[in-house]
Design an enzyme around this catalytic site. Sequence first.
Site, PDB file in Angstrom:
ATOM      1  N   LYS A 173       0.895  -1.171   0.000  1.00 53.68           N
ATOM      2  CA  LYS A 173       0.000   0.000   0.000  1.00 53.68           C
ATOM      3  C   LYS A 173       0.928   1.214   0.000  1.00 53.68           C
ATOM      4  O   LYS A 173       1.383   1.669   1.051  1.00 53.68           O
ATOM      5  CB  LYS A 173      -0.890  -0.027   1.251  1.00 53.68           C
ATOM      6  CG  LYS A 173      -2.197   0.735   1.162  1.00 53.68           C
ATOM      7  CD  LYS A 173      -2.086   2.190   0.802  1.00 53.68           C
ATOM      8  CE  LYS A 173      -1.598   3.072   1.929  1.00 53.68           C
ATOM      9  NZ  LYS A 173      -1.305   4.466   1.458  1.00 53.68           N
ATOM     10  N   GLU A 176      -0.299   7.529  -1.392  1.00 50.96           N
ATOM     11  CA  GLU A 176      -1.234   7.975  -2.430  1.00 50.96           C
ATOM     12  C   GLU A 176      -0.727   9.240  -3.138  1.00 50.96           C
ATOM     13  O   GLU A 176      -1.314   9.694  -4.108  1.00 50.96           O
ATOM     14  CB  GLU A 176      -2.635   8.202  -1.831  1.00 50.96           C
ATOM     15  CG  GLU A 176      -2.743   9.254  -0.732  1.00 50.96           C
ATOM     16  CD  GLU A 176      -2.418   8.726   0.667  1.00 50.96           C
ATOM     17  OE1 GLU A 176      -1.414   7.983   0.818  1.00 50.96           O
ATOM     18  OE2 GLU A 176      -3.141   9.088   1.613  1.00 50.96           O
ATOM     19  N   ARG A 177       0.389   9.810  -2.643  1.00 53.48           N
ATOM     20  CA  ARG A 177       0.921  11.026  -3.288  1.00 53.48           C
ATOM     21  C   ARG A 177       1.707  10.697  -4.564  1.00 53.48           C
ATOM     22  O   ARG A 177       1.724  11.474  -5.493  1.00 53.48           O
ATOM     23  CB  ARG A 177       1.875  11.751  -2.344  1.00 53.48           C
ATOM     24  CG  ARG A 177       1.358  11.900  -0.958  1.00 53.48           C
ATOM     25  CD  ARG A 177       0.968  13.340  -0.682  1.00 53.48           C
ATOM     26  NE  ARG A 177       0.501  13.446   0.683  1.00 53.48           N
ATOM     27  CZ  ARG A 177      -0.776  13.528   1.032  1.00 53.48           C
ATOM     28  NH1 ARG A 177      -1.725  13.541   0.127  1.00 53.48           N
ATOM     29  NH2 ARG A 177      -1.123  13.620   2.298  1.00 53.48           N
ATOM     30  N   SER A 226       5.438   8.774   9.115  1.00 45.14           N
ATOM     31  CA  SER A 226       5.579   9.692  10.250  1.00 45.14           C
ATOM     32  C   SER A 226       5.338   8.960  11.579  1.00 45.14           C
ATOM     33  O   SER A 226       4.660   7.930  11.619  1.00 45.14           O
ATOM     34  CB  SER A 226       4.605  10.848  10.089  1.00 45.14           C
ATOM     35  OG  SER A 226       3.293  10.341  10.012  1.00 45.14           O
ATOM     36  N   CYS A 281      14.212  11.153   5.720  1.00 37.91           N
ATOM     37  CA  CYS A 281      14.200  10.845   7.156  1.00 37.91           C
ATOM     38  C   CYS A 281      15.618  10.884   7.721  1.00 37.91           C
ATOM     39  O   CYS A 281      15.796  10.907   8.927  1.00 37.91           O
ATOM     40  CB  CYS A 281      13.566   9.493   7.410  1.00 37.91           C
ATOM     41  SG  CYS A 281      14.576   8.157   6.796  1.00 37.91           S
ATOM     42  N   GLU A 384       9.717  17.725  13.527  1.00 36.76           N
ATOM     43  CA  GLU A 384      10.328  17.373  12.233  1.00 36.76           C
ATOM     44  C   GLU A 384       9.717  18.305  11.176  1.00 36.76           C
ATOM     45  O   GLU A 384       8.521  18.246  10.906  1.00 36.76           O
ATOM     46  CB  GLU A 384      10.004  15.912  11.887  1.00 36.76           C
ATOM     47  CG  GLU A 384      10.615  15.474  10.567  1.00 36.76           C
ATOM     48  CD  GLU A 384      10.247  14.053  10.176  1.00 36.76           C
ATOM     49  OE1 GLU A 384       9.074  13.654  10.339  1.00 36.76           O
ATOM     50  OE2 GLU A 384      11.140  13.328   9.710  1.00 36.76           O
TER      51      GLU A 384
HETATM   52  P1  NAD Z   1       2.743   9.531   6.491  1.00 36.81           P
HETATM   53  O1  NAD Z   1       2.851   8.970   7.849  1.00 36.81           O
HETATM   54  O2  NAD Z   1       1.826  10.692   6.272  1.00 36.81           O
HETATM   55  O3  NAD Z   1       2.246   8.408   5.451  1.00 36.81           O
HETATM   56  C1  NAD Z   1       2.883   7.157   5.374  1.00 36.81           C
HETATM   57  C2  NAD Z   1       1.872   6.112   4.936  1.00 36.81           C
HETATM   58  O4  NAD Z   1       0.836   6.027   5.914  1.00 36.81           O
HETATM   59  C3  NAD Z   1       1.202   6.420   3.603  1.00 36.81           C
HETATM   60  O5  NAD Z   1       1.098   5.228   2.862  1.00 36.81           O
HETATM   61  C4  NAD Z   1      -0.164   6.940   4.012  1.00 36.81           C
HETATM   62  O6  NAD Z   1      -1.179   6.649   3.071  1.00 36.81           O
HETATM   63  C5  NAD Z   1      -0.435   6.222   5.315  1.00 36.81           C
HETATM   64  N1  NAD Z   1      -1.266   7.025   6.245  1.00 36.81           N
HETATM   65  C6  NAD Z   1      -1.307   8.379   6.334  1.00 36.81           C
HETATM   66  N2  NAD Z   1      -2.173   8.748   7.297  1.00 36.81           N
HETATM   67  C7  NAD Z   1      -2.683   7.623   7.819  1.00 36.81           C
HETATM   68  C8  NAD Z   1      -3.628   7.351   8.869  1.00 36.81           C
HETATM   69  N3  NAD Z   1      -4.207   8.345   9.554  1.00 36.81           N
HETATM   70  N4  NAD Z   1      -3.905   6.081   9.161  1.00 36.81           N
HETATM   71  C9  NAD Z   1      -3.309   5.069   8.481  1.00 36.81           C
HETATM   72  N5  NAD Z   1      -2.414   5.266   7.485  1.00 36.81           N
HETATM   73  C10 NAD Z   1      -2.099   6.520   7.158  1.00 36.81           C
HETATM   74  O7  NAD Z   1       4.231   9.875   6.009  1.00 36.81           O
HETATM   75  P2  NAD Z   1       4.701  10.594   4.692  1.00 36.81           P
HETATM   76  O8  NAD Z   1       4.350  12.044   4.775  1.00 36.81           O
HETATM   77  O9  NAD Z   1       4.271   9.827   3.495  1.00 36.81           O
HETATM   78  O10 NAD Z   1       6.287  10.407   4.807  1.00 36.81           O
HETATM   79  C11 NAD Z   1       7.117  11.270   5.531  1.00 36.81           C
HETATM   80  C12 NAD Z   1       7.431  10.728   6.908  1.00 36.81           C
HETATM   81  O11 NAD Z   1       8.031   9.452   6.798  1.00 36.81           O
HETATM   82  C13 NAD Z   1       8.435  11.575   7.660  1.00 36.81           C
HETATM   83  O12 NAD Z   1       8.041  11.661   9.002  1.00 36.81           O
HETATM   84  C14 NAD Z   1       9.736  10.797   7.539  1.00 36.81           C
HETATM   85  O13 NAD Z   1      10.677  11.042   8.561  1.00 36.81           O
HETATM   86  C15 NAD Z   1       9.219   9.405   7.601  1.00 36.81           C
HETATM   87  N6  NAD Z   1      10.175   8.455   7.033  1.00 36.81           N
HETATM   88  C16 NAD Z   1      10.820   7.620   7.888  1.00 36.81           C
HETATM   89  C17 NAD Z   1      11.755   6.728   7.409  1.00 36.81           C
HETATM   90  C18 NAD Z   1      12.456   5.783   8.337  1.00 36.81           C
HETATM   91  O14 NAD Z   1      13.007   4.793   7.853  1.00 36.81           O
HETATM   92  N7  NAD Z   1      12.473   6.026   9.621  1.00 36.81           N
HETATM   93  C19 NAD Z   1      12.033   6.687   6.033  1.00 36.81           C
HETATM   94  C20 NAD Z   1      11.338   7.545   5.188  1.00 36.81           C
HETATM   95  C21 NAD Z   1      10.402   8.429   5.699  1.00 36.81           C
END
Ligand code: NAD
Length: 499
Positions: A173, A176-177, A226, A281, A384
């Site tokens: 999954k 979606e962006r 996140s 990240c 962050e």
């Molecule tokens: P996000 O948490 O908004 O989304 C990640 C995924 O979760 C997406 O597939 C999204 O559809 C889903 N999602 C979003 N809201 C949700 C909800 N309320 N309930 C269930 N699923 C939901 O993150 P993002 O903006 O796509 O990515 C950026 C974040 O990811 C930053 O915080 C970054 O630090 C982190 N990141 C961490 C690592 C790591 O390995 N630690 C690596 C890359 C990115």
Amino acid sequence: MKDLTHYLNGEQVDGTSGRFADVMNPATGEVQTRVPLANSTEIDAAVQYAKAAQTDWSATNPQRRARIMMKFVSLLQSNLGDLTEALSREHGKTLPDAAGDVQRGLEVVEYCIGAPQLLKGEFTDSAGPGIDMYSMRQPLGVTAGITPFNFPAMIPMWMFAPALACGNSFILKPSERDPSVPLMLAELMEEAGAPKGVLQVVNGDKEAVDAILHHPEIESVGFVGSTPIAEYIYTEGCKSGKRVQCFGGAKNHMIVMPDADLDQAADALIGSGYGAAGERCMAISVAVPVGDKTADQLIEKLIPRIENLKVGPYTAGSDIDFGPVITRMAKEKIEQLVTSGINQGAQLVVDGRGFTLQGYDNGFFVGPHLFDHVTEDMDIYKTEIFGPVLSTVRTKTYEDALNLATNHEYGNGVAIFTRDGDTARDFANRVNVGMVGINVPIPVPLAYHTFGGWKKSVFGDLNQHGPDAFKFYTKTKTVTSRWPSGIKEGGEFTIPVME
Ligand code: NAD
């Protein structure tokens, strides 16, 4: 404009939920397509296909599975141009950076070609009279992964390559962006020889994620994104009895010691703070010079470098340093945090506010910012930002700098720049962070090591890729075996011990 689809059982399948999300071009601010958002019925269909495919896939010997990985690597290479273009168009990062996104995923696939070796079990000959004992690693079954927008090629491959190499089927999954590259990867995997249903892509948002978390036939969930969502997915997934690993947000510090080569340190901060518009990240978002003299000199070196950064659309090729951020909302959040930094007393030394680019007035561009005199209580330090904003926190001593990184709630990456081996060694041993760079600003481990932060940057125990991935995607079965001729006594009523 054609809507995107899901990828189920080897077919592009239209969404049936009636819900869609816009997929933007962040450079122009225009909608370029729509992605369907799956409901629980669509997730269940994927699970049923995945289950049906997994039985034969797990019985395919690891070497044959590895050969499919080899073919996949070569398809990634021959399709690199298309993958990179699609990635930059939806994400906004530069083309060379998009190629790096694909390459760092490809390297994990290369590691997974070693599956026959990595899956070899353990054997003890004659553990007792006529008794042999062996342990084997068996796949979990149907596995799933939920990935973020910022590495739409690398992070899906971090998950599905080891999952498949271990004999699981995998439901992805993606964010979606920017869902196009994940869809392309699934098609390439099938072209490489993976049977239908072994790797599927179901697009969606929270509704699809919740359906994954509560589906009784999904054995494991991997998540990267996140921290609040990571914590939610970890809690819900564990409650449903799944094996879960979740990787969250970050705030990465770079300590600059007075003996460091300050030109090297400044160059490192520019690349790691502003590359990919700060949307990594492992981006460095906090510079920590030790001593005012170091701080003054560092800031002096940073200012012209930052002012010379070239911000623009990916179509400019390698002529730009970074592109737009992912959404208008992300841009607004960054701008609000910059305002809060000013209001809370930080000094904005390079002001990227009001950045515009002729012909791209609606793009989500954010100019580079540099703050000095940031303190621990400020929102720009605690949060962050995920944008091209570098904060400088001045410290008096090495111990203060070490404590700063150690006390922050996130613990993904950290770096120290110094010429002193003792300081570097002490830092690496004592700092409370999962990935440490010594004169390396973004210490992302290579595929055959493991990737993972500490503290609020992770929920779960095993790391991503490297040997940990083969543990996460398998369970151990241990067999104690004796053939009839070795059975001498009658019934035994006490626990056997080694005397
Ligand atoms: P996000 O948490 O908004 O989304 C990640 C995924 O979760 C997406 O597939 C999204 O559809 C889903 N999602 C979003 N809201 C949700 C909800 N309320 N309930 C269930 N699923 C939901 O993150 P993002 O903006 O796509 O990515 C950026 C974040 O990811 C930053 O915080 C970054 O630090 C982190 N990141 C961490 C690592 C790591 O390995 N630690 C690596 C890359 C990115």
